[in-house]
Design an enzyme around this catalytic site. Structure first.
Site, PDB file in Angstrom:
ATOM      1  N   LEU B  90       0.814  -1.208   0.000  1.00  0.00           N
ATOM      2  CA  LEU B  90       0.000   0.000   0.000  1.00  0.00           C
ATOM      3  C   LEU B  90       0.851   1.262   0.000  1.00  0.00           C
ATOM      4  CD1 LEU B  90      -2.933  -0.861   2.428  1.00  0.00           C
ATOM      5  CD2 LEU B  90      -3.011  -0.623  -0.039  1.00  0.00           C
ATOM      6  N   CYS B  91       1.908   1.250  -0.810  1.00  0.00           N
ATOM      7  CA  CYS B  91       2.696   2.468  -0.904  1.00  0.00           C
ATOM      8  C   CYS B  91       3.011   2.739  -2.368  1.00  0.00           C
ATOM      9  CB  CYS B  91       3.953   2.395  -0.045  1.00  0.00           C
ATOM     10  SG  CYS B  91       4.818   0.853  -0.166  1.00  0.00           S
ATOM     11  N   GLY B  92       1.991   2.642  -3.183  1.00  0.00           N
ATOM     12  CA  GLY B  92       2.159   2.972  -4.590  1.00  0.00           C
ATOM     13  C   GLY B  92       3.118   2.028  -5.278  1.00  0.00           C
TER      14      GLY B  92
END
Lengths: 138, 291
Positions: B90-92
C-alpha cells in the site's frame, strides 16, 4: 591558541562540529592529542574517552568503534557510538563487558582469544575512566 | 438498475474506505517526518566515511595482496544483488520500482552469461522476486520486528554479505534501494558496494600523504566492512523515508479517488430516488384520473 575544525560523527547524527583548540583521541595504538596543524594521520579508535578542549571549556565524550582522520582541514572522528560521558548508561557498559567476556570463552583459536581478552581490557579501562569522569561531574 | 438500498450501502462502504486511506495518509505523514530526519542526519557519517575510504584507496596501489573488499576478486562472473524493499505494501509503486530495476539488471547480466544471486531485505521485494528467481535467492532479511531502524540491523546485513563474499560466493555486489528526493519523487538506485566505486571529487586531503597507525592494510581491514555497513544503513534509512513518502502520496490519491466516487454515487442515488418519487406520483395521478 590556534584553533582547527573538529567533527565528531556517529551513524545517526552529527554529534559535534565546530572550531576547537585541542582534542585528545583514544587511538588504537595509544592516545594522541591533536592541535592545529597536525600532520595528516588516520587511525582506528579504541573504546575510550575523547576530550575536547576549547579555552577553559572541556567536553568529554565516550567513543567506541570508529576512526579518526586528520587532514589540512581538521580532524574528523567517525564513531559508531559517541555519547557525552554524563549521558552514558552504566548498564549498557556492564552488558558490553559481559558480552566481551563471553567472547573470550568462546574464542576458537589463540589469536581470537587474545583479541577478545584485549577487548575486555579496553572496555574495563574505558569503564573506569568514565566512572571517574561521572563521579567528578556530580 | 441498482436499488436504493444497494446504492446506500455502496456509498457507505466507500466512505469507510476513505476514512482508512485518510488515516493511513496522516500516519505516513507523521512517520515521514521522523524517517526523513533520520535519513538526513545519517548522511554526514556516510559521506565522511566514503571520503576517508576514498583517501586511503587513492594512496594504496592495488596489488594482489590488497583487501579483496576494496579491489574485488578480479572476476565478474557471479553477481549478488542486495535488494532492499519495504515490509509493507500500500505504498504505490515504491516496491515494484526497486524490484523492476533489480530485475532489469538481473536479466541483462544473465543475458551476458553471468550468474545472478539475490539477497532480499524486506518481505515485499522477496515476494515479487520469488516468482521468477526462486532458486537464486540466498537469504531474506526480515526487518518487520524492528520498530526503529538501528545501525545494528545494517551491521548484521553487512556481516552476512561479507561472510558470503569471503566464502567466495560472489564477485560483485550491488545494492538496490530507493533514494529519497522529495515526498513525490523517490528514485530507485543501484549502487555497487563490492568493490566500492568512488566518485572522483575533492577529497580534502589536498594530495597530502597520510600517516597510518598501525598500517594501511589493517585500517582498510577494519574500515571496509564498516563502510559496507554504513552504506547499507544509509540505504535502509533512505528507503524508510521513501516508503513513507510513497505511501503518503498513494494514500492521498486514494482518498481523492474515494471522494470522487462518493460524489458520483451520490448523484446516481439522488437521481434514482427522484425517479422513484416521480414514478409514484404518476401512478397516483393516473389512478385519480381513472376514477
Amino acid at each position: 591558541m590556534a584553533s582547527f575544525a573538529f567533527e565528531l560523527v556517529s551513524p545517526t547524527r552529527l554529534v559535534f562540529s565546530g572550531e576547537v583548540e585541542q582534542v585528545d583521541v583514544p587511538g588504537a595504538e595509544g592516545d594522541f592529542g591533536v592541535l592545529a596543524g597536525h600532520a595528516p594521520f588516520i587511525t582506528p579508535l579504541r573504546p575510550g574517552v575523547l576530550t575536547v578542549r576549547n579555552g577553559s571549556e572541556t567536553k568529554r565524550l565516550f567513543v567506541k568503534d570508529g576512526f579518526a582522520e586528520v587532514n589540512q582541514k581538521g580532524l574528523t572522528v567517525l564513531a559508531e557510538t559517541a555519547v557525552a560521558v554524563e549521558e552514558i548508561e552504566r548498564d549498557a557498559f556492564a552488558t558490553a563487558i559481559k558480552e566481551a567476556e563471553q567472547a573470550v570463552t568462546e574464542a576458537k583459536d589463540e589469536a581470537a582469544r587474545w583479541q577478545a581478552v584485549a577487548a575486555v581490557e579496553q572496555l574495563k579501562a574505558a569503564a573506569a575512566q568514565v566512572g571517574a569522569g561521572g563521579a567528578a561531574a556530580h | 438498475m441498482a436499488s436504493l438500498k444497494e446504492l446506500r450501502n455502496r456509498i457507505a462502504s466507500v466512505k469507510a474506505t476513505q476514512k482508512i486511506t485518510k488515516a493511513m495518509q496522516m500516519v505516513a505523514a507523521a512517520k515521514l517526518r521522523r524517517a526523513q530526519a533520520a535519513a538526513e542526519s545519517a548522511r554526514p557519517y556516510a559521506e565522511r566515511m566514503e571520503r576517508m575510504l576514498g583517501n586511503i584507496a587513492a594512496s594504496v596501489t592495488p596489488t594482489p595482496e590488497s583487501p579483496k573488499l576494496l579491489v574485488g576478486t578480479g572476476k565478474s562472473d557471479v553477481h549478488l544483488l542486495l535488494v532492499c524493499t519495504a515490509e509493507r505494501g500500500l505504498c504505490g509503486a515504491f516496491n515494484s520500482q526497486i524490484v523492476r530495476l533489480a530485475r532489469e539488471r538481473a536479466n541483462a547480466l544473465q543475458a551476458e552469461g553471468k550468474t545472478v544471486k539475490f539477497l532480499c531485505v524486506g518481505r515485499k521485494g522477496f515476494e515479487q522476486l520469488r516468482r521468477q528467481y526462486e532458486k537464486q535467492i540466498l537469504e531474506v532479511v526480515d526487518l518487520r520486528a524492528a520498530r526503529t531502524l538501528g545501525y545494528e540491523h545494517a551491521a548484521d546485513i553487512a556481516q552476512k554479505v561479507v561472510a558470503r563474499f569471503e566464502a567466495g560466493e560472489f564477485d560483485i555486489c550491488t545494492l538496490f534501494y530507493s533514494r529519497f528526493k522529495s515526498v513525490i519523487s523517490q528514485i530507485p538506485t543501484a549502487q555497487q558496494i563490492i568493490p566500492p566505486v568512488f566518485e572522483q571529487k575533492d577529497t580534502g586531503s589536498g594530495g597530502a600523504v597520510y600517516e597510518y597507525e598501525p598500517d594501511e592494510e589493517e585500517i582498510l581491514g577494519e574500515l571496509l566492512p564498516r563502510n559496507l555497513a554504513t552504506q547499507v544503513f544509509r540505504a535502509l534509512l533512505e528507503n524508510a523515508a521513501s516508503e513513507q513518502g510513497a505511501r503518503m502520496s498513494a494514500m492521498d490519491n486514494a482518498t481523492r479517488n474515494a471522494g470522487d466516487m462518493i460524489r458520483r454515487q451520490t448523484i446516481i442515488y439522488n437521481r434514482t430516488r427522484q425517479a422513484m418519487i416521480t414514478k409514484e406520483l404518476i401512478e397516483i395521478i393516473s389512478g385519480a384520473e381513472a376514477l
